[in-house]
Write a protein that holds these residues in place. Structure first.
Motif, PDB file in Angstrom:
ATOM      1  N   ARG A 196      17.942  27.625 -14.218  1.00 37.24           N
ATOM      2  CA  ARG A 196      18.916  26.949 -13.355  1.00 37.24           C
ATOM      3  C   ARG A 196      19.012  27.618 -11.978  1.00 37.24           C
ATOM      4  O   ARG A 196      19.819  27.245 -11.132  1.00 37.24           O
ATOM      5  N   GLY A 197      18.169  28.603 -11.768  1.00 37.69           N
ATOM      6  CA  GLY A 197      18.131  29.256 -10.458  1.00 37.69           C
ATOM      7  C   GLY A 197      17.148  28.541  -9.538  1.00 37.69           C
ATOM      8  O   GLY A 197      16.532  27.539  -9.912  1.00 37.69           O
ATOM      9  N   LEU A 198      16.991  29.096  -8.340  1.00 41.83           N
ATOM     10  CA  LEU A 198      16.179  28.422  -7.318  1.00 41.83           C
ATOM     11  C   LEU A 198      14.708  28.298  -7.738  1.00 41.83           C
ATOM     12  O   LEU A 198      14.167  27.185  -7.827  1.00 41.83           O
ATOM     13  N   ILE A 199      14.045  29.405  -7.998  1.00 46.43           N
ATOM     14  CA  ILE A 199      12.600  29.349  -8.269  1.00 46.43           C
ATOM     15  C   ILE A 199      12.336  28.812  -9.680  1.00 46.43           C
ATOM     16  O   ILE A 199      11.439  27.986  -9.887  1.00 46.43           O
TER      17      ILE A 199
ATOM     18  N   ALA B 207      17.492  37.019 -13.039  1.00 48.29           N
ATOM     19  CA  ALA B 207      17.690  38.336 -12.421  1.00 48.29           C
ATOM     20  C   ALA B 207      19.035  38.367 -11.724  1.00 48.29           C
ATOM     21  O   ALA B 207      19.646  37.327 -11.469  1.00 48.29           O
ATOM     22  N   MET B 208      19.476  39.578 -11.410  1.00 44.79           N
ATOM     23  CA  MET B 208      20.528  39.729 -10.414  1.00 44.79           C
ATOM     24  C   MET B 208      19.774  39.749  -9.097  1.00 44.79           C
ATOM     25  O   MET B 208      19.177  40.771  -8.717  1.00 44.79           O
ATOM     26  N   SER B 209      19.718  38.600  -8.430  1.00 46.26           N
ATOM     27  CA  SER B 209      18.743  38.417  -7.355  1.00 46.26           C
ATOM     28  C   SER B 209      19.320  38.682  -5.969  1.00 46.26           C
ATOM     29  O   SER B 209      18.605  38.576  -4.986  1.00 46.26           O
ATOM     30  N   ARG B 210      20.617  38.985  -5.910  1.00 42.67           N
ATOM     31  CA  ARG B 210      21.208  39.204  -4.586  1.00 42.67           C
ATOM     32  C   ARG B 210      21.444  40.688  -4.353  1.00 42.67           C
ATOM     33  O   ARG B 210      22.159  41.344  -5.129  1.00 42.67           O
ATOM     34  N   SER B 211      20.861  41.160  -3.273  1.00 45.54           N
ATOM     35  CA  SER B 211      20.897  42.595  -3.005  1.00 45.54           C
ATOM     36  C   SER B 211      22.326  43.161  -2.898  1.00 45.54           C
ATOM     37  O   SER B 211      22.622  44.200  -3.489  1.00 45.54           O
ATOM     38  N   PRO B 212      23.252  42.490  -2.187  1.00 46.99           N
ATOM     39  CA  PRO B 212      24.602  43.068  -2.084  1.00 46.99           C
ATOM     40  C   PRO B 212      25.289  43.214  -3.446  1.00 46.99           C
ATOM     41  O   PRO B 212      25.980  44.207  -3.690  1.00 46.99           O
TER      42      PRO B 212
ATOM     43  N   GLY C  24      14.896  26.085  -0.092  1.00 52.97           N
ATOM     44  CA  GLY C  24      14.749  24.830  -0.834  1.00 52.97           C
ATOM     45  C   GLY C  24      15.975  24.510  -1.651  1.00 52.97           C
ATOM     46  O   GLY C  24      16.926  25.287  -1.715  1.00 52.97           O
ATOM     47  N   ARG C  25      15.897  23.340  -2.296  1.00 51.88           N
ATOM     48  CA  ARG C  25      17.050  22.873  -3.069  1.00 51.88           C
ATOM     49  C   ARG C  25      17.182  23.626  -4.376  1.00 51.88           C
ATOM     50  O   ARG C  25      16.219  23.786  -5.116  1.00 51.88           O
ATOM     51  N   SER C  26      18.406  24.049  -4.683  1.00 46.14           N
ATOM     52  CA  SER C  26      18.683  24.697  -5.971  1.00 46.14           C
ATOM     53  C   SER C  26      19.727  23.863  -6.706  1.00 46.14           C
ATOM     54  O   SER C  26      20.496  23.148  -6.070  1.00 46.14           O
ATOM     55  N   PRO C  27      19.752  23.948  -8.049  1.00 43.68           N
ATOM     56  CA  PRO C  27      20.715  23.145  -8.811  1.00 43.68           C
ATOM     57  C   PRO C  27      22.163  23.393  -8.385  1.00 43.68           C
ATOM     58  O   PRO C  27      22.975  22.474  -8.370  1.00 43.68           O
ATOM     59  N   SER C  28      22.491  24.629  -8.013  1.00 44.93           N
ATOM     60  CA  SER C  28      23.886  24.927  -7.643  1.00 44.93           C
ATOM     61  C   SER C  28      24.152  24.670  -6.157  1.00 44.93           C
ATOM     62  O   SER C  28      25.302  24.765  -5.710  1.00 44.93           O
ATOM     63  N   GLY C  29      23.117  24.381  -5.383  1.00 47.34           N
ATOM     64  CA  GLY C  29      23.297  24.031  -3.966  1.00 47.34           C
ATOM     65  C   GLY C  29      23.545  25.212  -3.044  1.00 47.34           C
ATOM     66  O   GLY C  29      23.869  25.019  -1.869  1.00 47.34           O
ATOM     67  N   ASP C  30      23.377  26.448  -3.566  1.00 46.96           N
ATOM     68  CA  ASP C  30      23.669  27.605  -2.704  1.00 46.96           C
ATOM     69  C   ASP C  30      22.701  28.764  -2.904  1.00 46.96           C
ATOM     70  O   ASP C  30      22.996  29.889  -2.526  1.00 46.96           O
ATOM     71  N   ARG C  31      21.541  28.515  -3.500  1.00 45.76           N
ATOM     72  CA  ARG C  31      20.614  29.619  -3.783  1.00 45.76           C
ATOM     73  C   ARG C  31      19.478  29.711  -2.765  1.00 45.76           C
ATOM     74  O   ARG C  31      18.959  30.790  -2.521  1.00 45.76           O
ATOM     75  N   GLY C  32      19.044  28.575  -2.214  1.00 50.45           N
ATOM     76  CA  GLY C  32      18.042  28.638  -1.157  1.00 50.45           C
ATOM     77  C   GLY C  32      18.673  29.280   0.076  1.00 50.45           C
ATOM     78  O   GLY C  32      19.838  29.021   0.375  1.00 50.45           O
ATOM     79  N   PHE C  33      17.902  30.128   0.830  1.00 52.92           N
ATOM     80  CA  PHE C  33      18.557  30.761   1.992  1.00 52.92           C
ATOM     81  C   PHE C  33      18.869  29.723   3.060  1.00 52.92           C
ATOM     82  O   PHE C  33      19.811  29.873   3.831  1.00 52.92           O
ATOM     83  N   ASP C  34      18.107  28.607   3.069  1.00 52.84           N
ATOM     84  CA  ASP C  34      18.416  27.526   4.008  1.00 52.84           C
ATOM     85  C   ASP C  34      19.714  26.814   3.591  1.00 52.84           C
ATOM     86  O   ASP C  34      20.523  26.433   4.433  1.00 52.84           O
TER      87      ASP C  34
ATOM     88  N   MET D 208      22.530  28.933   4.812  1.00 50.90           N
ATOM     89  CA  MET D 208      22.757  28.820   6.260  1.00 50.90           C
ATOM     90  C   MET D 208      23.463  27.501   6.593  1.00 50.90           C
ATOM     91  O   MET D 208      24.443  27.481   7.346  1.00 50.90           O
ATOM     92  N   LEU D 209      22.975  26.414   5.996  1.00 52.78           N
ATOM     93  CA  LEU D 209      23.584  25.103   6.288  1.00 52.78           C
ATOM     94  C   LEU D 209      25.023  25.052   5.787  1.00 52.78           C
ATOM     95  O   LEU D 209      25.916  24.524   6.465  1.00 52.78           O
ATOM     96  N   ASN D 210      25.269  25.628   4.592  1.00 49.86           N
ATOM     97  CA  ASN D 210      26.639  25.661   4.065  1.00 49.86           C
ATOM     98  C   ASN D 210      27.568  26.413   5.018  1.00 49.86           C
ATOM     99  O   ASN D 210      28.714  26.008   5.243  1.00 49.86           O
ATOM    100  N   ALA D 211      27.052  27.512   5.594  1.00 45.86           N
ATOM    101  CA  ALA D 211      27.873  28.302   6.530  1.00 45.86           C
ATOM    102  C   ALA D 211      28.187  27.473   7.773  1.00 45.86           C
ATOM    103  O   ALA D 211      29.337  27.425   8.234  1.00 45.86           O
ATOM    104  N   TRP D 212      27.180  26.794   8.334  1.00 44.68           N
ATOM    105  CA  TRP D 212      27.420  26.000   9.546  1.00 44.68           C
ATOM    106  C   TRP D 212      28.369  24.838   9.274  1.00 44.68           C
ATOM    107  O   TRP D 212      29.182  24.489  10.115  1.00 44.68           O
ATOM    108  N   ARG D 213      28.243  24.257   8.059  1.00 38.04           N
ATOM    109  CA  ARG D 213      29.135  23.130   7.715  1.00 38.04           C
ATOM    110  C   ARG D 213      30.593  23.566   7.691  1.00 38.04           C
ATOM    111  O   ARG D 213      31.491  22.758   7.921  1.00 38.04           O
TER     112      ARG D 213
END
Ligand SMILES: NC(=O)c1ccc[n+]([C@@H]2O[C@H](COP(=O)([O-])OP(=O)(O)OC[C@H]3O[C@@H](n4cnc5c(N)ncnc54)[C@H](OP(=O)(O)O)[C@@H]3O)[C@@H](O)[C@H]2O)c1
Length: 284
Positions: free
Chosen positions: A14-17, A67-72, A156-166, A169-174
């Motif tokens: 259910r993750g991005l890749i 994985a725990m895929s986010r560095s922070p 790219g598109r992920s099932p949760s809508g927030d895993r692709g780095f794009d 970015m788009l979520n932040a601008w929205r």
């Protein structure tokens, strides 16, 4: 030897890749049952649950994306990062003694002082996330039939809508946020669908050891943000050009671009340029 007909597992499905792998796997592996494994089905840190599932339906090939895929998040909780990224991988590698494990690692195993890293350059991670991945790589590589894929940031598109780095970015601008982007931090970004296609082919060809799979273009964070922003004028994207020199947090590698000539020679084609993918997949 008879061809392997055992199922193909995809953890982190259910993750991005993992989601793109699950979508695309039946074509390169016709006749093999594709088994997407999500956290809802198996909590992978539950050793007994993982073992029971493995014994009930033994796979011949495992794409290990969970994985725990986010560095922070890893930086905030090193013991959990180690349990998920190293502990689970060690357990799966053990279970896969007679199956092939494809492990996903990261460009952040490098310290970023040089860039254009080759597969045999020594890892020297600066952060907990990269440390856990480098340690897990070493475990996986003890079995010569396994494959370690190092990739860069994926879009790219992920099932949760927030895993692709794009997507991020788009979520932040929205929501009206300003993105502060380093002009002197470089990556080799790639679309997750392209990563998935390349990795599926590499596995089908029987590649082993370490292979770098990333985009064919070296881009700074600022360049990446500018490419995307240009496609979404209606969002009035706000971005600010910054430098690593002004960054107050912990260490960040400046250039972890990956040299992908090994993958290119196995696949017989160049890795895709991220700007081409943005041009054909993003239009505001
Ligand atoms: N995407 C990138 O830019 C990038 C770059 C370099 C390397 N990688 C590596 O590539 C792999 C795939 O990345 P990704 O971007 O697809 O990651 P992702 O979107 O974060 O997906 C990871 C998936 O693993 C699941 N998971 C995490 N811990 C689990 C556990 N204990 N038990 C069961 N499932 C668990 C997550 O479930 P929840 O959603 O419930 O947490 C999530 O669905 C990872 O190994 C990552 O480190 C990714």
């Amino acid at each position: 030897m008879d061809p392997d007909t055992r199922p193909v597992w995809i953890t982190g499905a259910r993750g991005l890749i993992g989601h793109h792998l699950a979508r695309l796997a039946s074509e390169p592996f016709p006749g093999r049952r594709i088994v997407p494994i999500t956290r809802a089905e198996v909590e992978l840190t539950d050793a007994r649950a993982l073992e029971a599932r493995f014994e009930a339906d033994p796979p011949g090939l495992v794409f290990h994306c969970a994985a725990m895929s986010r560095s922070p998040a890893c930086q905030e909780n090193p013991p959990l990062a180690r349990a998920v990224n190293v502990g689970v991988t060690r357990h799966l590698a053990h279970l896969c003694a007679n199956a092939t494990l494809v492990f996903f690692s990261t460009d952040l195993v490098f310290d970023g002082t040089r860039g254009s890293y080759r597969e045999d350059d020594p890892p020297r991670p600066l952060m907990v996330y990269g440390e856990t991945k480098a340690d897990a790589e070493a475990v996986v590589l003890q079995n010569p039939r396994h494959l370690v894929i190092r990739t860069s940031i994926n879009a790219g598109r992920s099932p949760s809508g927030d895993r692709g780095f794009d997507e991020e970015m788009l979520n932040a601008w929205r929501t009206g946020k300003t993105l502060r982007l380093f002009a002197d931090e470089f990556r080799t970004p790639i679309a997750a669908a392209e990563t998935a296609r390349a990795v599926l082919e590499l596995a089908r060809f029987g590649a082993t050891g370490v292979v770098h799979v990333a985009g064919g273009q070296r881009l700074s964070r600022w360049e990446i943000g500018s490419l995307l922003a240009a496609r979404y004028p209606d969002l009035h994207p706000k971005l600010e050009r910054t430098s690593l020199r002004d960054f107050q947090g912990g260490p960040r590698p400046a250039d972890v671009t990956l040299d992908c000539r090994k993958a290119e020679s196995i696949l017989g084609r160049p890795m895709p340029r991220f700007s081409d993918w943005v041009a054909s997949n993003h239009s505001g």
